[in-house]
Design a protein around this motif. Structure first.
Motif, PDB file in Angstrom:
ATOM      1  N   ALA A 159      -8.869  12.453   2.067  1.00  0.00           N
ATOM      2  CA  ALA A 159      -8.915  10.877   2.543  1.00  0.00           C
ATOM      3  C   ALA A 159     -10.381  10.489   2.820  1.00  0.00           C
ATOM      4  O   ALA A 159     -10.761   9.347   2.493  1.00  0.00           O
ATOM      5  CB  ALA A 159      -8.093  10.771   3.766  1.00  0.00           C
ATOM      6  N   PHE A 161      -4.152  -0.122  -1.418  1.00  0.00           N
ATOM      7  CA  PHE A 161      -4.936   0.820  -0.472  1.00  0.00           C
ATOM      8  C   PHE A 161      -3.954   1.958  -0.221  1.00  0.00           C
ATOM      9  O   PHE A 161      -2.977   2.057  -0.280  1.00  0.00           O
ATOM     10  CB  PHE A 161      -4.882  -0.069   0.917  1.00  0.00           C
ATOM     11  CG  PHE A 161      -5.818   0.825   1.743  1.00  0.00           C
ATOM     12  CD1 PHE A 161      -7.166   0.764   1.947  1.00  0.00           C
ATOM     13  CD2 PHE A 161      -5.045   1.523   2.751  1.00  0.00           C
ATOM     14  CE1 PHE A 161      -7.934   1.709   2.818  1.00  0.00           C
ATOM     15  CE2 PHE A 161      -5.958   2.424   3.821  1.00  0.00           C
ATOM     16  CZ  PHE A 161      -7.211   2.134   3.796  1.00  0.00           C
ATOM     17  N   VAL A 162      -4.933   2.997  -0.319  1.00  0.00           N
ATOM     18  CA  VAL A 162      -3.863   4.379  -0.022  1.00  0.00           C
ATOM     19  C   VAL A 162      -4.214   5.002   1.197  1.00  0.00           C
ATOM     20  O   VAL A 162      -5.564   5.180   1.670  1.00  0.00           O
ATOM     21  CB  VAL A 162      -4.480   5.450  -1.226  1.00  0.00           C
ATOM     22  CG1 VAL A 162      -4.049   6.743  -0.967  1.00  0.00           C
ATOM     23  CG2 VAL A 162      -3.728   4.933  -2.423  1.00  0.00           C
ATOM     24  N   TRP A 163      -3.274   5.698   1.855  1.00  0.00           N
ATOM     25  CA  TRP A 163      -3.384   6.337   2.892  1.00  0.00           C
ATOM     26  C   TRP A 163      -3.089   7.807   2.698  1.00  0.00           C
ATOM     27  O   TRP A 163      -2.361   7.974   1.713  1.00  0.00           O
ATOM     28  CB  TRP A 163      -2.375   6.223   4.247  1.00  0.00           C
ATOM     29  CG  TRP A 163      -2.417   4.364   4.677  1.00  0.00           C
ATOM     30  CD1 TRP A 163      -2.055   3.591   4.075  1.00  0.00           C
ATOM     31  CD2 TRP A 163      -3.140   4.139   5.847  1.00  0.00           C
ATOM     32  NE1 TRP A 163      -2.158   2.313   4.763  1.00  0.00           N
ATOM     33  CE2 TRP A 163      -3.028   2.652   5.808  1.00  0.00           C
ATOM     34  CE3 TRP A 163      -3.921   4.881   6.923  1.00  0.00           C
ATOM     35  CZ2 TRP A 163      -3.440   1.817   6.860  1.00  0.00           C
ATOM     36  CZ3 TRP A 163      -4.211   3.952   7.804  1.00  0.00           C
ATOM     37  CH2 TRP A 163      -4.097   2.463   7.946  1.00  0.00           C
ATOM     38  N   ASP A 197       0.829  -1.101  -0.052  1.00  0.00           N
ATOM     39  CA  ASP A 197      -0.115   0.062   0.127  1.00  0.00           C
ATOM     40  C   ASP A 197       0.965   1.266   0.024  1.00  0.00           C
ATOM     41  O   ASP A 197       2.198   1.238  -0.227  1.00  0.00           O
ATOM     42  CB  ASP A 197      -0.929  -0.003   1.199  1.00  0.00           C
ATOM     43  CG  ASP A 197      -0.537  -0.177   2.597  1.00  0.00           C
ATOM     44  OD1 ASP A 197       0.709   0.360   2.973  1.00  0.00           O
ATOM     45  OD2 ASP A 197      -1.046  -0.519   3.502  1.00  0.00           O
ATOM     46  N   HIS A 199      -6.249   8.085  -8.750  1.00  0.00           N
ATOM     47  CA  HIS A 199      -7.365   7.063  -8.233  1.00  0.00           C
ATOM     48  C   HIS A 199      -8.259   6.633  -9.406  1.00  0.00           C
ATOM     49  O   HIS A 199      -8.758   5.324  -9.752  1.00  0.00           O
ATOM     50  CB  HIS A 199      -8.650   8.006  -7.523  1.00  0.00           C
ATOM     51  CG  HIS A 199      -9.522   7.208  -6.788  1.00  0.00           C
ATOM     52  ND1 HIS A 199     -10.928   6.997  -7.466  1.00  0.00           N
ATOM     53  CD2 HIS A 199      -9.503   6.702  -5.712  1.00  0.00           C
ATOM     54  CE1 HIS A 199     -11.550   6.274  -6.650  1.00  0.00           C
ATOM     55  NE2 HIS A 199     -11.105   6.199  -5.560  1.00  0.00           N
ATOM     56  N   ASP A 220     -10.623   6.517   1.712  1.00  0.00           N
ATOM     57  CA  ASP A 220      -9.298   5.981   1.988  1.00  0.00           C
ATOM     58  C   ASP A 220      -8.809   6.216   3.412  1.00  0.00           C
ATOM     59  O   ASP A 220      -9.554   6.701   4.290  1.00  0.00           O
ATOM     60  CB  ASP A 220      -8.321   6.758   1.208  1.00  0.00           C
ATOM     61  CG  ASP A 220      -8.527   6.673  -0.364  1.00  0.00           C
ATOM     62  OD1 ASP A 220      -9.033   5.635  -0.609  1.00  0.00           O
ATOM     63  OD2 ASP A 220      -8.200   7.494  -1.129  1.00  0.00           O
ATOM     64  N   TYR A 256     -12.494   9.947  -0.565  1.00  0.00           N
ATOM     65  CA  TYR A 256     -12.503   8.786  -1.409  1.00  0.00           C
ATOM     66  C   TYR A 256     -12.781   7.285  -0.443  1.00  0.00           C
ATOM     67  O   TYR A 256     -12.678   6.426  -0.834  1.00  0.00           O
ATOM     68  CB  TYR A 256     -11.126   8.889  -1.875  1.00  0.00           C
ATOM     69  CG  TYR A 256     -10.879   9.610  -3.004  1.00  0.00           C
ATOM     70  CD1 TYR A 256     -11.220   9.279  -4.310  1.00  0.00           C
ATOM     71  CD2 TYR A 256     -10.237  10.738  -2.681  1.00  0.00           C
ATOM     72  CE1 TYR A 256     -11.134  10.230  -5.263  1.00  0.00           C
ATOM     73  CE2 TYR A 256     -10.005  11.817  -3.554  1.00  0.00           C
ATOM     74  CZ  TYR A 256     -10.543  11.513  -5.167  1.00  0.00           C
ATOM     75  OH  TYR A 256     -10.347  12.357  -5.854  1.00  0.00           O
TER      76      TYR A 256
END
Length: 368
Positions: free
Chosen positions: A193, A178-180, A110, A144, A198, A196
């Motif tokens: 965040a 997965f994105v932080w 990620d 994205h 996320d 989305y």
């Protein structure tokens, strides 16, 4: 499933050891970072994350190169970033690089988006720091899209348009990493965040926790506003920092010269002031356990805890000893964080869980 992930992050600084005056070479520092990652898996940690920097005294200018090497040497470790510069990197290149890494690592990938805190980097990559927030928002919108649409038509302010473009390779199993979104000060990033659905990572190692509680609370509130779930279902990560020895006094004595001379906080507040006001804890394993558990009281149940352990000129031998000690208290941390954790709080994100959720949503679109 793992309720909560524990791991380490590095900023990759090349700093002289203040007790000896010796500065490692870039080669030594890079090899030390990879050794630390392998040790992280050995002691049972879940995540290794590297920063991204393009200026001395830092070495990790190519995170996916380093993480690809580590992927080949590990089996379980999730490979992540503690910053991927969404402002100065081309979103197309980020999409390609991390999808490639995702395939090589069988999904153990990620990443954390960040704007970076080094002003001169922007013009080096043809960008304007005054556009930092708009760049972060527009570039991530494109990234994205690139991971979720096979053919992309796109036009924005900051790069040339795309027509009929396909980013390759496509994400593993058709599921994006997965994105932080990491931030130390910007409510706009907490909002992004949340929009989305996320994760939001509060890299709270330098400022008082009340500041980060406000950002996390905002993110949780807006996560619910955008329909992703209840506030306690938002995905939160937090930074941390420790130096421990079996005996508290030994830890304080050994770490003080590193603290006092560290480029990031040396020559400022005393170590005692810093440990009172920030997550830094210098002491015994029990003190590290207690301070880490206290974050839950402030931030609520969360999904990822990353510690900074290899900065300020600490020699590799010492860092590996720190990881051994962290490995010893890890079962206690896992057990204590699991106590009383509501069933409604999501587990930490993994590729397998994201694939399973995607498949479940396809069979039951009403719940998606």
């Amino acid at each position: 499933m793992i309720h909560m992930q524990f791991g380490i992050f590095t900023v990759g600084d090349v700093t002289p050891d203040p007790t000896t005056g010796r500065e490692p070479t870039e080669n030594e520092r890079i090899k030390a970072m990879t050794a630390i990652a392998l040790k992280a898996e050995e002691v049972g940690l879940d995540v290794f994350a590297t920063g991204e920097h393009h200026n001395p005294p830092f070495v990790p200018s190519s995170p996916t190169t380093m993480l690809g090497w580590i992927a080949a040497k590990t089996e379980k470790l999730i490979l992540s970033t503690s910053t991927t510069l969404i402002t100065t990197n081309d979103p197309v290149k980020i999409a390609e690089d991390f999808a490639m890494l995702q395939h090589l690592a069988d999904g153990r990938v990620d990443l954390m988006m960040g704007r970076g805190n080094t002003g001169p980097v922007y013009p080096w990559f043809g960008k304007d720091i005054r556009q930092g927030i708009p760049l972060a928002i527009e570039n991530y919108a494109l990234l994205h899209k690139l991971w979720r649409e096979d053919v992309v038509d796109w036009e924005g302010r900051f790069r040339t348009p795309l027509q009929g473009f396909t980013s390759t390779p496509r994400p593993l199993d058709g599921v994006a990493p997965f994105v932080w979104h990491g931030s130390i000060r910007s409510p706009e990033i907490a909002e992004q965040a949340a929009y989305y659905g996320d994760g939001f990572f509060a890299n709270n190692i330098f400022w008082p926790r009340d500041h980060f509680k406000r950002l996390i609370d905002l993110y949780r509130e807006r996560f619910a506003f955008y329909g992703h779930g209840t506030p306690d279902q938002a995905i939160v990560g937090a930074g941390g920092q420790f130096f421990m020895r079996k005996n508290s006094q030994d830890a304080v004595r050994e770490f003080r010269p590193y603290f006092d001379n560290a480029p990031v906080y040396g020559h400022g507040p005393s170590m005692e002031e810093f440990t009172r006001e920030t997550p830094l804890v210098v002491g015994s394993p029990q003190e590290v356990i207690e301070k880490t558990l206290s974050y839950r009281q402030t931030y609520g149940d969360y999904q990822r805890q990353l510690f900074l352990v290899d900065h300020a000129g600490l020699p590799l031998k010492t860092v590996l000893e720190q990881l051994d000690l962290l490995g010893e208290i890890l079962p206690t941390l896992r057990a204590e964080f699991a106590k009383g954790r509501p069933d409604t709080v999501p587990d930490a994100p993994t590729h397998a869980a994201l694939v399973a959720k995607r498949d479940a949503d396809l069979t039951d679109p009403v719940s998606a």
